[in-house]
Design a protein around this motif. Sequence first.
Motif, PDB file in Angstrom:
ATOM      1  N   THR A  75       6.484  39.993  14.935  1.00 43.42           N
ATOM      2  CA  THR A  75       5.441  38.961  14.942  1.00 43.42           C
ATOM      3  C   THR A  75       5.963  37.710  15.645  1.00 43.42           C
ATOM      4  O   THR A  75       7.100  37.283  15.407  1.00 43.42           O
ATOM      5  N   SER A  76       5.146  37.116  16.477  1.00 44.02           N
ATOM      6  CA  SER A  76       5.571  35.908  17.184  1.00 44.02           C
ATOM      7  C   SER A  76       5.684  34.738  16.217  1.00 44.02           C
ATOM      8  O   SER A  76       5.082  34.730  15.134  1.00 44.02           O
ATOM      9  N   TYR A  77       6.439  33.748  16.632  1.00 45.65           N
ATOM     10  CA  TYR A  77       6.610  32.542  15.813  1.00 45.65           C
ATOM     11  C   TYR A  77       5.274  31.863  15.523  1.00 45.65           C
ATOM     12  O   TYR A  77       5.005  31.449  14.392  1.00 45.65           O
ATOM     13  N   VAL A  78       4.410  31.769  16.532  1.00 44.44           N
ATOM     14  CA  VAL A  78       3.132  31.078  16.369  1.00 44.44           C
ATOM     15  C   VAL A  78       2.249  31.794  15.362  1.00 44.44           C
ATOM     16  O   VAL A  78       1.608  31.162  14.509  1.00 44.44           O
ATOM     17  N   GLU A  79       2.196  33.119  15.419  1.00 43.87           N
ATOM     18  CA  GLU A  79       1.327  33.892  14.531  1.00 43.87           C
ATOM     19  C   GLU A  79       1.877  33.998  13.115  1.00 43.87           C
ATOM     20  O   GLU A  79       1.101  34.217  12.172  1.00 43.87           O
ATOM     21  N   GLY A  80       3.159  33.846  12.955  1.00 46.17           N
ATOM     22  CA  GLY A  80       3.758  34.039  11.634  1.00 46.17           C
ATOM     23  C   GLY A  80       4.244  32.766  10.986  1.00 46.17           C
ATOM     24  O   GLY A  80       3.555  32.144  10.182  1.00 46.17           O
ATOM     25  N   VAL A  81       5.441  32.348  11.338  1.00 36.79           N
ATOM     26  CA  VAL A  81       6.102  31.221  10.682  1.00 36.79           C
ATOM     27  C   VAL A  81       5.319  29.922  10.857  1.00 36.79           C
ATOM     28  O   VAL A  81       5.200  29.116   9.919  1.00 36.79           O
ATOM     29  N   LEU A  82       4.757  29.692  12.040  1.00 37.90           N
ATOM     30  CA  LEU A  82       4.042  28.441  12.287  1.00 37.90           C
ATOM     31  C   LEU A  82       2.840  28.293  11.365  1.00 37.90           C
ATOM     32  O   LEU A  82       2.657  27.244  10.739  1.00 37.90           O
ATOM     33  N   VAL A  83       2.016  29.336  11.260  1.00 37.94           N
ATOM     34  CA  VAL A  83       0.828  29.255  10.403  1.00 37.94           C
ATOM     35  C   VAL A  83       1.234  29.068   8.942  1.00 37.94           C
ATOM     36  O   VAL A  83       0.681  28.212   8.229  1.00 37.94           O
ATOM     37  N   ALA A  84       2.191  29.848   8.479  1.00 41.25           N
ATOM     38  CA  ALA A  84       2.647  29.723   7.088  1.00 41.25           C
ATOM     39  C   ALA A  84       3.190  28.325   6.832  1.00 41.25           C
ATOM     40  O   ALA A  84       2.906  27.710   5.790  1.00 41.25           O
ATOM     41  N   GLY A  85       3.973  27.810   7.766  1.00 36.13           N
ATOM     42  CA  GLY A  85       4.550  26.480   7.595  1.00 36.13           C
ATOM     43  C   GLY A  85       3.497  25.388   7.538  1.00 36.13           C
ATOM     44  O   GLY A  85       3.606  24.450   6.742  1.00 36.13           O
ATOM     45  N   LEU A  86       2.457  25.493   8.361  1.00 36.58           N
ATOM     46  CA  LEU A  86       1.404  24.477   8.354  1.00 36.58           C
ATOM     47  C   LEU A  86       0.624  24.502   7.031  1.00 36.58           C
ATOM     48  O   LEU A  86       0.299  23.450   6.467  1.00 36.58           O
ATOM     49  N   ALA A 120      12.406  25.194  14.063  1.00 36.64           N
ATOM     50  CA  ALA A 120      11.210  25.952  13.702  1.00 36.64           C
ATOM     51  C   ALA A 120      10.492  25.352  12.493  1.00 36.64           C
ATOM     52  O   ALA A 120       9.298  25.614  12.288  1.00 36.64           O
ATOM     53  N   PHE A 121      11.197  24.551  11.708  1.00 37.79           N
ATOM     54  CA  PHE A 121      10.582  23.925  10.535  1.00 37.79           C
ATOM     55  C   PHE A 121       9.930  22.573  10.855  1.00 37.79           C
ATOM     56  O   PHE A 121       9.326  21.961   9.975  1.00 37.79           O
ATOM     57  N   LEU A 122      10.060  22.103  12.085  1.00 37.27           N
ATOM     58  CA  LEU A 122       9.495  20.802  12.436  1.00 37.27           C
ATOM     59  C   LEU A 122       7.974  20.716  12.220  1.00 37.27           C
ATOM     60  O   LEU A 122       7.472  19.707  11.704  1.00 37.27           O
ATOM     61  N   PRO A 123       7.192  21.740  12.604  1.00 34.01           N
ATOM     62  CA  PRO A 123       5.753  21.645  12.338  1.00 34.01           C
ATOM     63  C   PRO A 123       5.418  21.517  10.854  1.00 34.01           C
ATOM     64  O   PRO A 123       4.488  20.797  10.488  1.00 34.01           O
ATOM     65  N   MET A 124       6.171  22.208   9.989  1.00 33.19           N
ATOM     66  CA  MET A 124       5.945  22.065   8.560  1.00 33.19           C
ATOM     67  C   MET A 124       6.227  20.632   8.121  1.00 33.19           C
ATOM     68  O   MET A 124       5.460  20.038   7.344  1.00 33.19           O
ATOM     69  N   THR A 125       7.312  20.070   8.621  1.00 30.87           N
ATOM     70  CA  THR A 125       7.658  18.684   8.296  1.00 30.87           C
ATOM     71  C   THR A 125       6.558  17.734   8.748  1.00 30.87           C
ATOM     72  O   THR A 125       6.145  16.836   8.000  1.00 30.87           O
ATOM     73  N   THR A 126       6.070  17.929   9.960  1.00 32.25           N
ATOM     74  CA  THR A 126       4.993  17.086  10.478  1.00 32.25           C
ATOM     75  C   THR A 126       3.735  17.211   9.633  1.00 32.25           C
ATOM     76  O   THR A 126       3.050  16.218   9.344  1.00 32.25           O
ATOM     77  N   ALA A 127       3.420  18.439   9.222  1.00 32.94           N
ATOM     78  CA  ALA A 127       2.233  18.664   8.393  1.00 32.94           C
ATOM     79  C   ALA A 127       2.341  17.932   7.061  1.00 32.94           C
ATOM     80  O   ALA A 127       1.361  17.354   6.574  1.00 32.94           O
TER      81      ALA A 127
END
Length: 506
Positions: free
Chosen positions: A361-372, A311-318
Amino acid sequence: MATAKAPGPEVTSRRWAALCFIGLAQLMIVLDGTVVNIALPSLQSDLGISDGDRQWIITAYTLAFGSLLLLGGRIADYTGRKRTFLIGLLGFAGASAFGGAASNFEMLLTARALQGGFAALLGPSALSLLTVLFARPKDRAKAFGVWGAITGAGGAIGLLAGGALTDYLDWRWCLYVNIPIALVAAVGGYGILTESRRKGRTRFDIPGVLLVTSGLVAIVYGTSRAESDGWGSAPVIGLLAAGVVLLAAFALAESRTPQPLLPMRLIASRTRGGAYLGAGLAMVGMFGAFLFMTYYLQAVKGYSPIRTGMAFLPMTTAVLVSAGGLTARLLPRLPPRALIVPGMLLVSSGMLWILTMETDTSYVEGVLVAGLLLGVGAGMIMPVAFDYATHGIDQGDAGIASASLNAAQQVGSSTGTALLNTIASSATADYLASNASQGRNPAVAGQAALEGFETAGTWAAGIILAGALIVAVLMNTPRPKRPAGDATDVAGAHDARSTGLLPARS
């Protein structure tokens, strides 16, 4: 007589090869700050460690690392950066092997402290090698973009690696994984780097070492005790007060010492002060996010360790895209605060986004946005902070300047995490107390945990916003001067030769 056209490509390629091996060392240091976290439940059960003692698996590393950084930087300056780099790598590998083979709590605790001590040698020597090796603005921006990406993404990579290694192998591989990384970096560094050190006889400021080490130990230990004892407890207040007094005494002593451990001119610079503050507060946001999102995903959403890491991969990519692409291009063209301040605002926004999250809250709406938001913001801060923390210093002070930035990061991550964890725990306890009539309802427990994360996230956002305002006022460094013509590579080749970090041509 040698011509300028031949050395350019050869030296340029060797410098970037050197960056690969130096970057591996930095990745190992940052990765080790989080790779053990996800494995804590497994190793605690395996070694029979009590709940009260488990925090020391993390704290032993941060205590040794944070308190010995300035000494490690000075050792690198005086005894040789390449030598210290190699000793740090091999020592870290040995400590990791010892920890992976640990059969009890005491062995693992000793190994983690040794890891921290060797990291205090390795971190400053690695960054000072990079600082001296890349002197020209264009290449320097690219190199520090890569370095910032490694630093910003390393924590998330550690969570992913920790989850995978724990799920598919064993918690011990969270320590063993350092061995091949360290050996590859050591072999490459040994073959491609030559020695660089400060001229003059080796002198160490022993009173300064004792004062700053004791002060940092008191602060880091005090913040770690706050998690269990509370910020208002007598031991925590006493430790923090002692730490402040010792560091004040250190500053006074350094201003009167002919050969100081930390020359006051280094931290008196508004540019470096802004860089230290930006890097430290970025770590507050990143490590706070790692803490909250890890517990949110596992305790509230029911994710497995490996799924949490993924789940932290998008943050890493960003972080990688922001630091290695956007920031590396803008760094030679913009004043530093034009990148650091917007980056801090994005990190603060990422922490505030936690307020929008609910238990369903879904992953996309919550953790993904915050991580990006956090990833892009950190990628804008870290390369600039690393560049300007060591910008324009005498090459003989590269190690201590690098150590000061590492210390700012370490103090920011450890004190920030302890502060935010205490705030979150208190808010969670208050919510549970006010809803005690509902009994042990899993839904209430999940909402209580989320309440704690939201409260702490709001505090983190406020702290980072205040820091952004200070950096905006403090860091008034103008836009960098552009190098003339296309001479960057040729001049950079000359700089690399003159530092002694790359072999001279015959």
